[in-house]
Design an enzyme around this catalytic site. Structure first.
Site, PDB file in Angstrom:
ATOM      1  N   ARG A 203       0.838  -1.201   0.000  1.00 20.03           N
ATOM      2  CA  ARG A 203       0.000   0.000   0.000  1.00 20.03           C
ATOM      3  C   ARG A 203       0.873   1.251   0.000  1.00 20.03           C
ATOM      4  NH1 ARG A 203      -5.105   1.758   2.266  1.00 20.03           N
ATOM      5  NH2 ARG A 203      -5.313   3.944   1.658  1.00 20.03           N
ATOM      6  N   ARG A 212      -5.917   0.954  -4.676  1.00 19.98           N
ATOM      7  CA  ARG A 212      -4.917   0.556  -3.682  1.00 19.98           C
ATOM      8  C   ARG A 212      -4.786  -0.958  -3.661  1.00 19.98           C
ATOM      9  NH1 ARG A 212      -9.290   2.806  -0.310  1.00 19.98           N
ATOM     10  NH2 ARG A 212      -9.266   4.179  -2.107  1.00 19.98           N
TER      11      ARG A 212
END
Length: 270
Positions: A203, A212
């Site tokens: 991330r 993400r």
């Protein structure tokens, strides 16, 4: 901590090596431990059997072994280690450990110095999602890492569902699930561990609402209501998110939101 079912240890003295100074790492000094263990021993009252309660001798031995096996710079670390060991060894609802260091090298007159840490078993609900890469592998990895984190036990995981991107920025389709965990971590400590797991799974925090590799949100933490600069619980937008509500309905339909006092199964997606 509740006061109606506590098992107590007071004044357990253990000689061990903990401290930041060189001689403290090689010359044992006394450490004094107090432990409050929150445990339902009504069963022991009924049976009068030691196997239905926390064995004091075992608890004292675990604290002693932990203190003497490791050498830490800080008694804060020592207190947490002992608290986790007791929480993991027995089916405790909570534990409070106080560690005193009566021979601390402080150049003033004092009777004692010490620290106290309290761990309380709490059920929390997390929303987990991914919109990049191998999404299923990311969710699987997140659940695995949560389960391997000290102080967290994964109890339930919902089915994985595909949902369109939310928020108007992300482009990729999401794969989402919800997880029920039991944790001894305080809310912000849990948040720190979640951020660590997100980072380990690739991330990178860029634009808000963007795609993400992994996103983990704390939706509920027991029945606590939290609002500060780092954390808002219940999650402020969960009622607008079908990808949160649908998995939550699968694993915790009767959970009552502490904010609106409505069961999850009865909450309509706004």
């Amino acid at each position: 901590m509740e006061q109606n079912s506590l098992i107590l240890i007071r004044g357990l003295e253990v000689k061990a090596c903990h401290g930041v100074l060189g001689f403290e790492k090689t010359q044992p000094q006394p450490f004094i431990f107090d432990a409050d263990m929150l445990f339902d021993f009504y069963g022991a009252y009924k049976s009068d059997d030691v196997t239905d309660t926390v064995n004091y001798a075992t608890a004292c031995e675990l604290i002693t072994q932990t203190a003497q096996k490791h050498g830490f710079n800080l008694i804060e670390k020592l207190a947490y280690e002992c608290a986790f060991v007791l929480a993991e060894a027995f089916a405790l609802k909570g534990v409070k450990i106080t560690v005193y260091k009566p021979k601390a090298p402080v150049n003033v007159k004092f009777s004692n110095v010490g620290v106290t840490v309290t761990l309380l078993r709490t059920t929390a609900y997390l929303s987990i999602g991914s919109s990049e890469g191998d999404k299923k592998a990311r969710l699987d990895e997140a659940v695995e890492k949560l389960g391997k984190t000290r102080g967290i036990s994964v109890k339930k995981v919902s089915s994985y569902i595909k949902t369109p991107p939310y928020g108007g920025v992300a482009k990729g389709e999401f794969l989402n699930c919800a997880a029920e965990i039991e944790t001894f971590l305080a809310p912000h400590a849990l948040l720190d561990e979640i951020h660590r797991i997100e980072s380990e799974c690739g991330r990178v925090r860029k634009e808000r609402w963007g795609d993400r590799t992994l996103d983990i949100d704390i939706v509920f933490y027991g029945r606590q209501i939290i609002s500060d600069s780092r954390l808002t619980v219940p999650h402020p937008d969960y009622r607008n998110r079908w990808f949160v509500l649908a998995p939550m309905r699968e694993i915790a339909p009767d959970f009552v939101c502490p904010e609106c006092n409505i069961c999850i199964k009865d909450i309509k997606c706004d």
